[in-house]
Design an enzyme around this catalytic site. Structure first.
Site, PDB file in Angstrom:
ATOM      1  CD  GLU A  58     -14.261  -3.734   5.704  1.00 31.29           C
ATOM      2  OE1 GLU A  58     -13.342  -2.976   5.337  1.00 31.29           O
ATOM      3  OE2 GLU A  58     -15.413  -3.339   5.900  1.00 31.29           O
ATOM      4  CG  ASP A  78     -10.402  -1.356   5.548  1.00 32.93           C
ATOM      5  OD1 ASP A  78     -10.833  -1.772   4.448  1.00 32.93           O
ATOM      6  OD2 ASP A  78     -11.047  -0.600   6.282  1.00 32.93           O
ATOM      7  CB  ILE A  80     -11.457  -0.174  -0.207  1.00 38.81           C
ATOM      8  CG1 ILE A  80     -10.826  -0.726  -1.486  1.00 38.81           C
ATOM      9  CG2 ILE A  80     -11.968   1.245  -0.436  1.00 38.81           C
ATOM     10  CD1 ILE A  80     -11.685  -0.543  -2.725  1.00 38.81           C
ATOM     11  CG  ASP A  81     -10.955   2.941   6.207  1.00 37.50           C
ATOM     12  OD1 ASP A  81     -11.949   2.291   6.586  1.00 37.50           O
ATOM     13  OD2 ASP A  81     -10.604   4.005   6.734  1.00 37.50           O
ATOM     14  CB  THR A  83     -16.269   0.751   0.913  1.00 36.27           C
ATOM     15  OG1 THR A  83     -15.149  -0.006   1.367  1.00 36.27           O
ATOM     16  CG2 THR A  83     -16.921   0.026  -0.247  1.00 36.27           C
ATOM     17  CG  ASP A 208     -12.649   0.558   9.794  1.00 37.36           C
ATOM     18  OD1 ASP A 208     -12.596   0.320   8.580  1.00 37.36           O
ATOM     19  OD2 ASP A 208     -13.669   0.341  10.488  1.00 37.36           O
TER      20      ASP A 208
HETATM   21  C1  IPD Z   1     -15.606   2.719   7.313  1.00 33.77           C
HETATM   22  C2  IPD Z   1     -14.949   4.057   7.170  1.00 33.77           C
HETATM   23  C3  IPD Z   1     -15.838   5.120   7.761  1.00 33.77           C
HETATM   24  C4  IPD Z   1     -16.155   4.831   9.214  1.00 33.77           C
HETATM   25  C5  IPD Z   1     -16.715   3.443   9.405  1.00 33.77           C
HETATM   26  C6  IPD Z   1     -15.773   2.432   8.778  1.00 33.77           C
HETATM   27  P1  IPD Z   1     -15.083   1.012   5.346  1.00 33.77           P
HETATM   28  O1  IPD Z   1     -14.800   1.709   6.773  1.00 33.77           O
HETATM   29  O2  IPD Z   1     -13.705   4.062   7.808  1.00 33.77           O
HETATM   30  O3  IPD Z   1     -15.211   6.359   7.735  1.00 33.77           O
HETATM   31  O4  IPD Z   1     -17.123   5.749   9.651  1.00 33.77           O
HETATM   32  O5  IPD Z   1     -16.842   3.208  10.803  1.00 33.77           O
HETATM   33  O6  IPD Z   1     -16.284   1.118   8.961  1.00 33.77           O
HETATM   34  O7  IPD Z   1     -16.379   0.292   5.479  1.00 33.77           O
HETATM   35  O8  IPD Z   1     -15.118   2.084   4.323  1.00 33.77           O
HETATM   36  O9  IPD Z   1     -13.931   0.091   5.247  1.00 33.77           O
HETATM   37 CA    CA Z   2     -13.040  -1.472   4.131  1.00 33.62          CA
END
Ligand code: IPD
Ligand code: CA
Length: 268
Positions: A58, A78, A80-81, A83, A208
């Site tokens: 990412e 990813d 940190i999913d 964030t 993600d």
């Molecule tokens: C997000 C999270 C969030 C989702 C977004 C993602 P991130 O990833 O997974 O739940 O709604 O579509 O992009 O930005 O925290 O890595």
């Molecule tokens: Ca992320």
């Protein structure tokens, strides 16, 4: 070498200390130094063992690297999913690492750092949480189901209207409830664990959901596009469900749209 306990320490310590929040595509698309640090740690440690492998990460893509999935062995990361959760201390934050060969996911790992849950799957070998076999819910009736979704990172009124239109239709089926963990990877693992029947979202990215897509399918679930048919991990749209009938019922209620793809658009 990166290890789950090392991951946990980096993310937990940062949860207290990393308050330097930056933004990417919009004022609600957040990134921290920890996202960047964890991605570098993972890529460095994998490269030491597999110097010829490719990466889609990412934060590397945010820094301008290509996001093309080829047949070569590719790690999809990813760091940190969730964030936004991380920034606010909302306790669902995951590290997600998938591995693909010939554009097929071979294994996936999602580590939910604060729950200390390690979700793993290998193609054809099942899905596990902390070593315990995962199985999707057996519920066939959408009216007795919990559905997970998210609100995305666009605050464009038209995009928000689409999200609420789908949500309204699904709530009014009626379903038992709708939930948002704030992490696509964790939502998918909730489907794999059997406590949520389905998750859908338009606007996710390949990093993600790459790892968790295998965790869902190895737990017996199905993956589809929001308009039906096979999921395309680069299309930024996904429905993951315990049963095909539940996925198809949700698809009927989704107001679909097509965000720009993660990869180069296919030639017409
Ligand atoms: C997000 C999270 C969030 C989702 C977004 C993602 P991130 O990833 O997974 O739940 O709604 O579509 O992009 O930005 O925290 O890595
Ligand atoms: Ca992320």
């Amino acid at each position: 070498m990166l290890s789950p306990s090392h991951d946990k320490r980096v993310v937990r310590e940062a949860l207290r200390d990393d308050r330097m929040v930056m933004t990417k595509t919009s004022s609600v698309d957040l990134v921290t130094q920890t996202d960047q640090k964890v991605e570098k740690l993972i890529i460095q440690s994998v490269k030491e063992k597999f110097p010829t492998h490719r990466f889609i990460g990412e934060e590397s893509v945010a820094a301008g690297e290509a996001c093309d999935l080829t047949d070569s062995p590719t790690w999809i990361i990813d760091p940190i999913d969730g964030t936004t959760n991380f920034v606010h201390g909302f306790p669902f934050v995951a590290v997600s690492i998938g591995f693909s060969v010939n554009k097929q996911m071979e294994f996936g790992v999602v580590y939910s750092c604060l729950e200390d849950k390690m979700f793993t799957a290998r193609r054809g070998k099942g899905a596990f949480c902390n070593g315990n076999l995962l199985q999707v819910s057996e519920q066939e009736d959408i009216r007795q189901s919990i559905i997970a979704t998210e609100f995305g990172s666009s605050r464009d009124p038209e995009a928000v209207n689409n999200i609420f239109s789908s949500l309204r239709s699904i709530l009014c089926i009626p379903v038992h409830g709708v939930r948002s963990a704030g992490s696509a990877a964790i939502n998918m693992c909730l489907v794999a664990s059997g406590c949520v029947e389905a998750y859908y979202e338009i606007g996710i990215h390949v990093w993600d959901v790459a790892a968790s897509s295998l965790i869902v399918s190895e737990a017996g679930g199905v993956l589809m596009d929001v308009e039906g048919g096979a999921v395309d991990l680069m299309s930024r749209r996904i429905v993951a469900a315990n049963r095909r009938t539940i996925a198809e019922r949700i698809i009927k209620e989704i107001s679909s749209f097509s965000p720009p793809r993660d990869d180069t658009p296919p030639q017409q």
